[in-house]
Design an enzyme around this catalytic site. Sequence first.
Site, PDB file in Angstrom:
ATOM      1  N   ARG A  73       5.766 -10.322   5.194  1.00  0.00           N
ATOM      2  CA  ARG A  73       5.962 -10.935   3.868  1.00  0.00           C
ATOM      3  C   ARG A  73       4.927 -12.044   3.649  1.00  0.00           C
ATOM      4  NH1 ARG A  73       8.216  -9.212  -0.413  1.00  0.00           N
ATOM      5  NH2 ARG A  73      10.215  -8.778   0.595  1.00  0.00           N
ATOM      6  N   ARG A  99       1.737  -0.114   4.771  1.00  0.00           N
ATOM      7  CA  ARG A  99       1.971  -1.491   5.240  1.00  0.00           C
ATOM      8  C   ARG A  99       2.902  -1.550   6.448  1.00  0.00           C
ATOM      9  NH1 ARG A  99       5.953  -4.724   0.953  1.00  0.00           N
ATOM     10  NH2 ARG A  99       7.552  -3.123   0.822  1.00  0.00           N
ATOM     11  N   HIS A 168      -1.806  -6.338  -2.410  1.00  0.00           N
ATOM     12  CA  HIS A 168      -0.676  -7.144  -2.921  1.00  0.00           C
ATOM     13  C   HIS A 168      -0.854  -8.607  -2.476  1.00  0.00           C
ATOM     14  CE1 HIS A 168       3.420  -8.442  -3.510  1.00  0.00           C
ATOM     15  NE2 HIS A 168       3.905  -7.238  -3.706  1.00  0.00           N
ATOM     16  N   ASP A 213       7.338 -10.289 -13.197  1.00  0.00           N
ATOM     17  CA  ASP A 213       6.989  -9.063 -12.473  1.00  0.00           C
ATOM     18  C   ASP A 213       6.352  -8.120 -13.499  1.00  0.00           C
ATOM     19  OD1 ASP A 213       6.760  -7.024 -10.678  1.00  0.00           O
ATOM     20  OD2 ASP A 213       8.890  -6.852 -10.212  1.00  0.00           O
ATOM     21  N   GLU A 272      -2.294  -9.089  -7.985  1.00  0.00           N
ATOM     22  CA  GLU A 272      -2.594  -7.918  -7.168  1.00  0.00           C
ATOM     23  C   GLU A 272      -3.617  -7.012  -7.848  1.00  0.00           C
ATOM     24  OE1 GLU A 272       1.238  -6.097  -6.245  1.00  0.00           O
ATOM     25  OE2 GLU A 272       2.199  -8.026  -6.570  1.00  0.00           O
TER      26      GLU A 272
END
Length: 304
Positions: A73, A99, A168, A213, A272
């Site tokens: 994270r 990832r 990201h 978002d 991103e």
Amino acid sequence: MNIDQLQRQFGIDGQVRIQPGAGDLPCIKITHALANATIYLHGAHVTQYQPAAQPDLLFLSEKSHFSPDQPIRGGIPICFPWFGPRQGHPESPAHGFARILPWQLESTSADAKSVQVVLTLESNEKTRASWDHDFTARYTITIGRTLNLALQVTNNGTTPFSFEEALHTYFRVHDIHQARIDGLSGTCYLDKTDALKQKLQPAGAIEITSETDRVYLNTVSRCVIHDRGGRRRITIDKEGSQNTVVWNPWINKSRAMADFGDDEWPGMLCVETANVGCGQVTLQPGASHTMTATIEPHTTDKTL
Ligand code: BG6
């Protein structure tokens, strides 16, 4: 190869060291006159980039997992070959498998300007079980006065395939309330906090004042993060990318994430570099596509 073998083959005295990182996952420590960095083979994940005489550029959660089956994270997770939840496949991991898989270290090199690390992920039994395509993903990370990231995907199969991808990037900011983003005014975005409604970004810089978002559409030019509290400006230039995702979980979503501290949201902002949704990439057999991001921090004197 184990960590000692990797170090023997790819270590560069005083500049590149392969060593156990958090959770004993192998990581590459870069020490260079112009910047220091840390890259995990797990996910080809850049967790740290610190230009000389500046604070770290990337946010990394204190609650992050460092485990072979979990994403890290913070830093720069690579989302591939899908972004977010995979449509029609609730069993598939969010943001794809790249990832949460170990990448292979292909090469390291260093000169007076930078250190370069190349990592690859090849399709294998595990990737084909969920996404039945033959591919090579090659990720070239160049660490110097700027951080340059180039993700190249090649179709090694005999039929075309489509994929989504994102770098990201979790930027560290002094205080989200004082941060602004330039470069997206007048563009359209899909608001993931409002049933994916398409909205127009009004003229002027973006301020983050609640959970955010958004997938910005057809956005190919430079974005600038003004981290005014941190007296820093960060430019993000990109190529081969149609979308820009802007994310901050704010208060409630932060509390709902086990691997993110309840109070960490004011100190981060994701901008991103991506190709997602209608911006997904289709590759014919034998073809390649490269998406790059060049990130450059600039210190400023002004706080406001
Ligand atoms: C962002 C998405 O890129 O990543 C958000 O737009 C998502 O919807 C966020 O919540 C974090 O995703 P994850 O899977 O790392 O928790």
